[in-house]
Design an enzyme around this catalytic site. Structure first.
Site, PDB file in Angstrom:
ATOM      1  N   THR A  94      -8.012   6.130   8.796  1.00  0.00           N
ATOM      2  CA  THR A  94      -7.784   4.785   8.254  1.00  0.00           C
ATOM      3  C   THR A  94      -8.866   3.948   8.345  1.00  0.00           C
ATOM      4  OG1 THR A  94      -6.125   3.020   8.046  1.00  0.00           O
ATOM      5  CG2 THR A  94      -6.732   4.033  10.260  1.00  0.00           C
ATOM      6  N   HIS A 143      -3.774  -4.701   7.808  1.00  0.00           N
ATOM      7  CA  HIS A 143      -3.593  -3.522   9.055  1.00  0.00           C
ATOM      8  C   HIS A 143      -2.656  -4.086  10.036  1.00  0.00           C
ATOM      9  CE1 HIS A 143      -6.216   0.046   8.618  1.00  0.00           C
ATOM     10  NE2 HIS A 143      -5.666   0.088   9.965  1.00  0.00           N
ATOM     11  N   ASP A 144      -1.844  -3.016  10.186  1.00  0.00           N
ATOM     12  CA  ASP A 144      -0.573  -3.300  11.292  1.00  0.00           C
ATOM     13  C   ASP A 144      -0.070  -4.484  11.185  1.00  0.00           C
ATOM     14  OD1 ASP A 144      -1.386  -0.560  11.924  1.00  0.00           O
ATOM     15  OD2 ASP A 144      -2.727  -1.237  13.444  1.00  0.00           O
ATOM     16  N   ASN A 192       0.822  -1.334  -0.083  1.00  0.00           N
ATOM     17  CA  ASN A 192      -0.089  -0.100   0.073  1.00  0.00           C
ATOM     18  C   ASN A 192       0.857   1.233   0.031  1.00  0.00           C
ATOM     19  OD1 ASN A 192      -1.766   2.118   0.858  1.00  0.00           O
ATOM     20  ND2 ASN A 192      -3.271   0.834   1.723  1.00  0.00           N
ATOM     21  N   HIS A 213       1.532   0.876   6.442  1.00  0.00           N
ATOM     22  CA  HIS A 213       2.076   1.549   7.594  1.00  0.00           C
ATOM     23  C   HIS A 213       3.291   0.920   7.901  1.00  0.00           C
ATOM     24  CE1 HIS A 213       2.381   4.614  10.697  1.00  0.00           C
ATOM     25  NE2 HIS A 213       2.827   3.717  11.574  1.00  0.00           N
ATOM     26  N   GLU A 219      -9.155   0.385  -2.884  1.00  0.00           N
ATOM     27  CA  GLU A 219      -9.820   0.251  -1.638  1.00  0.00           C
ATOM     28  C   GLU A 219     -10.554   1.599  -1.406  1.00  0.00           C
ATOM     29  OE1 GLU A 219      -8.873   0.261   3.091  1.00  0.00           O
ATOM     30  OE2 GLU A 219      -7.304  -0.060   1.749  1.00  0.00           O
ATOM     31  N   HIS A 272      -4.130  11.602   0.339  1.00  0.00           N
ATOM     32  CA  HIS A 272      -2.639  11.180  -0.027  1.00  0.00           C
ATOM     33  C   HIS A 272      -2.766  10.497  -1.440  1.00  0.00           C
ATOM     34  CE1 HIS A 272      -5.262   7.907   1.318  1.00  0.00           C
ATOM     35  NE2 HIS A 272      -5.229   8.170   2.474  1.00  0.00           N
ATOM     36  N   HIS A 300      -5.682   3.592  -1.687  1.00  0.00           N
ATOM     37  CA  HIS A 300      -7.429   4.028  -1.057  1.00  0.00           C
ATOM     38  C   HIS A 300      -7.538   5.628  -1.264  1.00  0.00           C
ATOM     39  CE1 HIS A 300     -10.207   3.949   2.541  1.00  0.00           C
ATOM     40  NE2 HIS A 300     -10.533   4.589   1.437  1.00  0.00           N
ATOM     41  N   ARG A 317      -8.996   8.591  -1.327  1.00  0.00           N
ATOM     42  CA  ARG A 317     -10.040   9.206  -0.690  1.00  0.00           C
ATOM     43  C   ARG A 317     -10.671  10.378  -1.304  1.00  0.00           C
ATOM     44  NH1 ARG A 317     -10.799   7.344   4.267  1.00  0.00           N
ATOM     45  NH2 ARG A 317      -9.418   5.733   5.342  1.00  0.00           N
TER      46      ARG A 317
END
Length: 249
Positions: free
Chosen positions: A108, A200-201, A10, A224, A78, A53, A46, A48
């Protein structure tokens, strides 16, 4: 023959850093190309509504990059299935779309769909995407009941929200409990005939335990944690590190 990668990088954080200045660097497409050359399965973004971003222009640039230079790789978009986002999916034709129940102001994605009330909207978005030959995934909480609902509305895959698992990086006992929820959800999705993604994470430290419990996870979207790792090791080496954690190299 090398294993097919599970890693989708990502690059939202790359775009966020670029957007701090009116300059073309760091290059979203340039770093995406480095990741794919190093062995990543593809790229996730993603976009938005406020373009804080990833911008719509980035989506088309990435789609062109993959079509021209990496035809065996995948672009995953996404987003919340608003009319504007669905138009973007129709125009860009990514290989995969991940529908998330995000408010536009969320930092997020931090929760899955509520299948008790969101089914009508999802059925419409899924039907449109499948007409465009785009594989559909739905963002789900780590809940073994969720995959059955996702299959019922027409999804082909789910992505399990692994944020609660990743948040337990300093609490092994709690991490084990959250891992059990993720694994049970993955097993339920596999039994329902759905492809299983996770995101995620996720880090090089917590991925091995996850795959030991759910080895059929086919894709991990990592932004991330990957970007934090790449600040130390570089994009190409971080691809190697994550793929090694996944047991692929």
């Amino acid at each position: 023959m090398p294993a097919v990668s599970r890693l989708s990088v990502n690059v939202n954080a790359v775009a966020m850093l670029r957007n701090r200045r009116d300059l073309p660097w760091p290059s979203v497409t340039g770093l995406a190309a480095i990741a794919m050359e190093a062995g990543a399965k593809g790229i996730t973004v993603h976009p938005r509504p406020d373009e804080r971003h990833i911008r719509k222009a980035d989506v088309f640039d990435l789609a062109e990059l993959i079509e021209e230079r990496f035809p065996n790789k995948e672009l995953c978009l996404e987003g919340y299935p608003s009319p504007d986002f669905l138009r973007l999916v129709e125009e860009a034709r990514p290989e995969q779309v991940l529908f998330v129940p995000d408010d536009p102001d969320q930092t997020t994605s931090d929760h899955g769909w509520d299948f008790s009330k969101d089914t009508g909207q999802l059925e419409t978005a899924i039907a449109a995407s499948r007409e465009w030959a785009v594989t559909v995934s739905l963002f789900c909480d780590p809940d073994p009941a969720a995959p059955e609902h996702a299959a019922r509305v027409g999804a082909e895959r789910i992505e399990i929200y692994t944020g609660p698992y990743g948040a337990c990086h300093d609490d092994p006992g709690k991490a084990l409990k959250e891992l059990g929820r993720v694994a049970a959800t993955a097993e339920a999705a596999h039994a329902a005939g759905l492809g299983v993604n996770a995101g995620h994470d996720l880090t090089v430290e917590n991925i091995p335990a996850l795959l030991a419990r759910a080895p059929f996870i086919r894709e991990m979207s990592i932004g991330h944690g990957f970007t934090a790792d790449a600040l130390i090791y570089g994009f190409a080496e971080s691809v190697n590190r994550f793929r090694s954690a996944m047991g692929e190299i």
